[in-house]
Enzyme design. Structure first.
Site: not given
Ligand code: GLN
Length: 267
Positions: A96, A215
């Site tokens: 992510c 995740h």
């Molecule tokens: N900040 C990023 C987004 O919302 C990554 C989110 C995350 O790593 N869960 O796209």
């Protein structure tokens, strides 16, 4: 020979959401169960960039935009070392926010640009607060056409178990990632959103580095993927083919199946 791996865990304090820490536990345990020694190096803000060159496998999890901004500053100082070892084929998993960092930039919802490392040919933009976050369970298939030439061997490793390279996970991101011409997706979205919710791609593969929005965490639910990373790391370190001894994955298989069932997919 007694094998040993050093796993570099990038920014464990700030980059670890939705159970990403479970990926480290999975890698550690699956090594230990096979008698492979493991050392996990925690690489937090301010770490010495030279430590990266002592690692055989890298992992970095996701984060909210606020944490990403703090990490981005520190990460830029390590950009050339990280780029060098990724290009040399040190295996790594980047989830992510970490995956977004490997690209050219991440544009936040308010238009602020967080500069990326520019290692992968991709960019990410958050279209703004009027657009929904991409949230939910996700299933992707790592089809051969998503994995290029010399990596076809890796594809067959992934497909040995786990129902033909099907990866199960959970995603939650506002950013939409768009792949350039010089990069392959990790897989094709079967259920969920993936890179941007439009083109059905999910994640990216570059050399032995894997970026993904999954995740969940991804590795406990997808033990073949964990084993692939361990195998790549050992082969890179020792320079010879490695056959990992099989482990009992029945619990992991049940977890995968129950998520798939919720999404009306038969695994
Ligand atoms: N900040 C990023 C987004 O919302 C990554 C989110 C995350 O790593 N869960 O796209």
């Amino acid at each position: 020979m007694n094998h040993k791996l050093v796993i570099g865990w990038l920014y464990p304090e700030l980059m670890s959401t939705y159970g990403d820490r479970g990926n480290i536990i999975t890698l550690q345990k699956r090594c230990e169960w096979r008698g492979i020694g493991v050392e996990v190096k925690r690489l937090d803000i301010g770490f010495d960039h030279k430590l990266l060159t002592t690692c055989n496998l890298l992992f970095m999890g996701g984060a909210q935009d606020q944490q990403q901004k703090i990490v981005a500053e520190d990460l830029q100082k390590k950009a050339s070392t990280l780029k060098k070892i990724i290009n040399e084929g040190i295996p790594g998993l980047y989830i992510c926010g970490a995956y977004q960092f490997l690209g050219k930039y991440y544009k936040e919802a308010d238009g602020t640009i967080i500069k990326g490392l520019g290692i992968l040919d991709l960019y990410t933009e958050n279209p703004g607060i009027n657009h929904p976050r991409l949230i939910g369970n996700i299933i992707i298939k790592c089809h051969p056409e998503f994995i290029s030439g010399s990596q076809s061997k890796r594809d067959s490793d992934l497909r040995q178990n786990d129902n033909e390279g099907t990866l199960v996970g959970f995603e939650n991101h506002g950013g939409r990632t768009y792949l350039g011409k010089n990069i392959k997706a990790l897989g094709r979205v079967v259920k969920g959103f993936g890179n941007n919710g439009i083109d059905k791609t999910e994640g990216a593969i570059y050399k032995n580095s894997f970026g993904s929005y999954l995740h969940g965490p991804i590795l406990p639910k997808n033990p073949s993927f964990a084993d692939l990373l361990i195998k790549l790391a050992l082969e890179k370190k020792y320079g010879s083919p490695i056959n990992l001894s099989p482990l009992d994955n029945s619990l992991e298989t049940q977890a995968r199946k129950s998520i798939a069932k919720r999404l009306s997919i038969e695994l």
